[in-house]
Motif scaffolding. Structure first.
Motif, PDB file in Angstrom:
ATOM      1  N   PHE A  26      26.981  -4.466 -40.725  1.00  0.00           N
ATOM      2  CA  PHE A  26      27.057  -3.460 -41.689  1.00  0.00           C
ATOM      3  C   PHE A  26      25.821  -2.976 -42.736  1.00  0.00           C
ATOM      4  N   SER A  27      25.450  -2.324 -43.299  1.00  0.00           N
ATOM      5  CA  SER A  27      24.433  -2.093 -44.352  1.00  0.00           C
ATOM      6  C   SER A  27      25.019  -2.703 -45.926  1.00  0.00           C
ATOM      7  N   PHE A  28      24.571  -3.782 -45.565  1.00  0.00           N
ATOM      8  CA  PHE A  28      24.983  -4.555 -46.725  1.00  0.00           C
ATOM      9  C   PHE A  28      24.021  -3.942 -47.781  1.00  0.00           C
ATOM     10  N   SER A  29      22.833  -3.894 -47.560  1.00  0.00           N
ATOM     11  CA  SER A  29      22.182  -3.710 -48.869  1.00  0.00           C
ATOM     12  C   SER A  29      22.396  -1.795 -49.584  1.00  0.00           C
ATOM     13  N   THR A  30      22.588  -0.786 -49.158  1.00  0.00           N
ATOM     14  CA  THR A  30      24.055  -0.215 -49.400  1.00  0.00           C
ATOM     15  C   THR A  30      24.996  -0.348 -49.724  1.00  0.00           C
ATOM     16  N   SER A  31      26.258  -1.966 -49.760  1.00  0.00           N
ATOM     17  CA  SER A  31      26.984  -1.387 -49.559  1.00  0.00           C
ATOM     18  C   SER A  31      27.716  -2.335 -51.866  1.00  0.00           C
ATOM     19  N   ARG A  32      28.174  -2.007 -52.174  1.00  0.00           N
ATOM     20  CA  ARG A  32      29.065  -2.966 -53.289  1.00  0.00           C
ATOM     21  C   ARG A  32      30.148  -3.877 -52.292  1.00  0.00           C
ATOM     22  N   MET A  33      29.893  -5.263 -52.989  1.00  0.00           N
ATOM     23  CA  MET A  33      30.060  -6.298 -52.302  1.00  0.00           C
ATOM     24  C   MET A  33      31.442  -6.686 -53.317  1.00  0.00           C
ATOM     25  N   SER A  34      32.480  -7.540 -52.975  1.00  0.00           N
ATOM     26  CA  SER A  34      33.339  -8.717 -54.150  1.00  0.00           C
ATOM     27  C   SER A  34      33.455  -9.606 -53.372  1.00  0.00           C
ATOM     28  N   TRP A  35      33.541 -10.575 -54.426  1.00  0.00           N
ATOM     29  CA  TRP A  35      34.415 -12.058 -54.075  1.00  0.00           C
ATOM     30  C   TRP A  35      36.306 -11.927 -54.646  1.00  0.00           C
ATOM     31  N   LEU A  36      36.947 -12.696 -53.592  1.00  0.00           N
ATOM     32  CA  LEU A  36      37.911 -12.666 -53.792  1.00  0.00           C
ATOM     33  C   LEU A  36      38.337 -13.949 -53.365  1.00  0.00           C
ATOM     34  N   ARG A  37      39.756 -13.966 -53.915  1.00  0.00           N
ATOM     35  CA  ARG A  37      40.265 -15.352 -53.334  1.00  0.00           C
ATOM     36  C   ARG A  37      41.968 -15.457 -53.158  1.00  0.00           C
ATOM     37  N   GLN A  38      42.407 -16.933 -53.010  1.00  0.00           N
ATOM     38  CA  GLN A  38      43.568 -16.583 -52.351  1.00  0.00           C
ATOM     39  C   GLN A  38      44.137 -18.514 -52.617  1.00  0.00           C
ATOM     40  N   ALA A  39      44.557 -18.034 -53.666  1.00  0.00           N
ATOM     41  CA  ALA A  39      45.080 -19.028 -54.148  1.00  0.00           C
ATOM     42  C   ALA A  39      46.767 -19.722 -53.482  1.00  0.00           C
ATOM     43  N   PRO A  40      46.774 -21.338 -53.153  1.00  0.00           N
ATOM     44  CA  PRO A  40      47.852 -21.525 -52.003  1.00  0.00           C
ATOM     45  C   PRO A  40      49.242 -20.769 -52.418  1.00  0.00           C
ATOM     46  N   GLY A  41      49.277 -20.609 -51.653  1.00  0.00           N
ATOM     47  CA  GLY A  41      51.253 -20.057 -51.594  1.00  0.00           C
ATOM     48  C   GLY A  41      50.686 -18.402 -51.960  1.00  0.00           C
ATOM     49  N   LYS A  42      49.803 -18.064 -52.666  1.00  0.00           N
ATOM     50  CA  LYS A  42      50.120 -16.762 -52.934  1.00  0.00           C
ATOM     51  C   LYS A  42      48.674 -15.579 -52.251  1.00  0.00           C
ATOM     52  N   GLY A  43      49.062 -14.160 -53.049  1.00  0.00           N
ATOM     53  CA  GLY A  43      48.082 -13.229 -52.448  1.00  0.00           C
ATOM     54  C   GLY A  43      47.309 -12.702 -52.895  1.00  0.00           C
ATOM     55  N   LEU A  44      45.967 -12.531 -51.789  1.00  0.00           N
ATOM     56  CA  LEU A  44      44.873 -12.097 -52.446  1.00  0.00           C
ATOM     57  C   LEU A  44      44.341 -11.587 -54.215  1.00  0.00           C
ATOM     58  N   GLU A  45      43.178 -11.747 -54.181  1.00  0.00           N
ATOM     59  CA  GLU A  45      43.031 -12.004 -56.234  1.00  0.00           C
ATOM     60  C   GLU A  45      41.889 -11.292 -55.603  1.00  0.00           C
ATOM     61  N   TRP A  46      41.644 -10.045 -56.321  1.00  0.00           N
ATOM     62  CA  TRP A  46      39.983  -9.834 -56.951  1.00  0.00           C
ATOM     63  C   TRP A  46      39.361 -10.960 -57.658  1.00  0.00           C
ATOM     64  N   VAL A  47      38.036 -11.191 -57.403  1.00  0.00           N
ATOM     65  CA  VAL A  47      37.032 -11.854 -58.513  1.00  0.00           C
ATOM     66  C   VAL A  47      36.310 -11.211 -59.389  1.00  0.00           C
ATOM     67  N   SER A  48      35.324 -10.751 -58.112  1.00  0.00           N
ATOM     68  CA  SER A  48      33.863  -9.860 -59.187  1.00  0.00           C
ATOM     69  C   SER A  48      33.451  -8.896 -57.842  1.00  0.00           C
ATOM     70  N   THR A  49      32.897  -8.517 -58.155  1.00  0.00           N
ATOM     71  CA  THR A  49      32.445  -6.992 -57.361  1.00  0.00           C
ATOM     72  C   THR A  49      30.813  -7.122 -58.626  1.00  0.00           C
ATOM     73  N   ILE A  50      30.186  -6.124 -57.583  1.00  0.00           N
ATOM     74  CA  ILE A  50      28.486  -5.819 -58.117  1.00  0.00           C
ATOM     75  C   ILE A  50      28.359  -4.883 -57.217  1.00  0.00           C
ATOM     76  N   ASN A  51      27.239  -3.770 -57.554  1.00  0.00           N
ATOM     77  CA  ASN A  51      27.142  -3.125 -56.946  1.00  0.00           C
ATOM     78  C   ASN A  51      25.501  -3.256 -55.762  1.00  0.00           C
ATOM     79  N   GLU A  52      25.644  -2.064 -55.327  1.00  0.00           N
ATOM     80  CA  GLU A  52      24.454  -2.285 -54.059  1.00  0.00           C
ATOM     81  C   GLU A  52      22.951  -3.366 -54.881  1.00  0.00           C
ATOM     82  N   TYR A  53      22.482  -2.487 -56.183  1.00  0.00           N
ATOM     83  CA  TYR A  53      21.289  -2.660 -56.897  1.00  0.00           C
ATOM     84  C   TYR A  53      21.400  -3.961 -57.327  1.00  0.00           C
ATOM     85  N   GLY A  54      22.640  -4.743 -57.052  1.00  0.00           N
ATOM     86  CA  GLY A  54      22.523  -6.296 -57.496  1.00  0.00           C
ATOM     87  C   GLY A  54      22.274  -6.230 -59.243  1.00  0.00           C
ATOM     88  N   ARG A  55      23.668  -4.517 -60.247  1.00  0.00           N
ATOM     89  CA  ARG A  55      23.645  -4.807 -60.989  1.00  0.00           C
ATOM     90  C   ARG A  55      25.228  -4.447 -61.325  1.00  0.00           C
TER      91      ARG A  55
END
Length: 117
Positions: A26-55
């Motif tokens: 896919f077009s990575f350079s035009t996509s906002r991206m996030s990190w997510l995490r899932q702790a043991p026994g828990k649901g998915l949690e949003w951690v961080s997001t960055i825009n397509e320009y790295g800002r």
């Protein structure tokens, strides 16, 4: 869309890790991206997001001042620098395009981060 996370491991509290996510199909350079995490026994949690320009990164409150998200569009790679790790940071970390519905499993296999003394 393919995302491959790496860089996880077993560390002690206070130590650091740098996660990487290599993207393809896919077009990575035009996509906002996030990190997510899932702790043991828990649901998915949003951690961080960055825009397509790295800002304009933003973070969940619990990691502010400790984690830094960045990206290298030339190499289709997303990063998460994690410093001063805490036991509660333990979990499987995923990258995903943003916004990502937390009820949906991310495409990648994730990378395990374990913080333990």
């Amino acid at each position: 869309e393919q995302l491959v996370e790496s860089g996880g491991g077993l560390v002690q509290p206070g130590e650091s890790l740098r996660l990487s996510c290599t993207a393809s199909g896919f077009s990575f350079s035009t996509s906002r991206m996030s990190w997510l995490r899932q702790a043991p026994g828990k649901g998915l949690e949003w951690v961080s997001t960055i825009n397509e320009y790295g800002r304009d990164p933003y973070y969940t409150e619990s990691v502010k001042g400790r984690f830094t998200i960045s990206r290298d569009n030339a190499n289709n790679t997303l990063y998460l620098q994690m410093n001063s790790l805490k036991i509660e940071d333990t979990g499987v970390y995923y990258c995903a395009t943003a916004p990502w519905p937390l009820a949906r499993r991310p495409y990648g296999q994730g990378t395990q981060v374990t913080v333990s003394s």
